[in-house]
Design a protein around this motif. Structure first.
Motif, short mmCIF file in Angstrom:
data_model
loop_
_atom_site.label_atom_id
_atom_site.label_comp_id
_atom_site.label_asym_id
_atom_site.label_seq_id
_atom_site.Cartn_x
_atom_site.Cartn_y
_atom_site.Cartn_z
N ARG A 214 1.32 -8.55 -5.28
CA ARG A 214 0.33 -9.30 -4.49
C ARG A 214 -1.04 -8.64 -4.57
N ALA B 75 6.78 -6.27 -4.49
CA ALA B 75 6.08 -7.46 -3.98
C ALA B 75 4.67 -7.10 -3.52
N SER C 144 -2.70 -9.39 -7.89
CA SER C 144 -2.82 -10.77 -8.38
C SER C 144 -3.31 -11.79 -7.36
N ASP C 145 -3.29 -11.47 -6.08
CA ASP C 145 -3.69 -12.44 -5.06
C ASP C 145 -5.22 -12.50 -4.98
#
Length: 188
Positions: free
Chosen positions: A100, A96, A103-104
């Motif tokens: 993140r 996770a 890609s965040d």
């Protein structure tokens, strides 16, 4: 990682071996980190500074000392994600965090802005100027540059004089208030 008691340690080891390129020899952080999509590290002061200057999100898995605090600070500043100690991190948590970090857009933009700000700091020059300013103040002098420095300078406590050890004068400890200003980002 090899001796981790985490319930899914074997799965994490297999994932790491197949998906992560481990560098066996030394590679300069300043060269390596800007080429990464995310940087997973222990949160040591030097590694963290290099990672933040690269402008790439960090994923910090602290080991000891001040590293958990550094991980929390980096997360608060928007430079990355602070996890628990590596031997306690599960595959799901690491997956996770990596997902993140790569890609965040908010996290990536925040890390990039933080990196740009750090690369633009003139830390050594500012420190030298602050020391010179304090020396002039003690001598009862002031220059035009001192007025500009006051915007960024933190109050400084009087320096404790050095003491003699075996007939040699030991330098007095430098107070961190000399170099840091709570209102000014200083790298972490």
């Amino acid at each position: 990682l090899d001796s981790s008691p985490a319930p899914d340690a074997a799965e994490l080891r297999a994932f790491a071996r197949s998906q992560i390129h481990f560098i066996e020899q030394s590679a300069p952080h300043e060269w390596l980190f800007p080429q990464m999509d995310a940087i997973v590290h222990h949160g040591g002061a030097g590694t963290t500074g290099s990672a933040l200057r690269a402008g790439v999100p960090s994923i910090i898995t602290p080991c000891a000392f001040d590293q958990p605090e550094i991980a929390a600070k980096v997360e608060r500043q928007g430079g990355g994600i602070g996890l628990q100690q590596l031997h306690r991190v599960t595959v799901a948590q690491m997956t996770a965090a990596v997902a993140r970090a790569i890609s965040d857009p908010v996290l990536r933009t925040s890390a990039a802005k933080l990196g740009a700000a750090l690369r633009n700091e003139r830390g050594a020059a500012t420190t030298a100027a602050l020391i010179a300013k304090r020396a002039r103040e003690q001598a009862g002098e002031q220059s035009e540059q001192d007025v500009e420095l006051e915007v960024h300078a933190a109050p400084i406590s009087p320096r404790v004089r050095g003491h003699s050890r075996n007939g040699r004068v030991a330098p007095a400890p430098m107070r961190t208030s000399l170099l840091s200003d709570p209102g000014h980002h200083n790298g972490c």
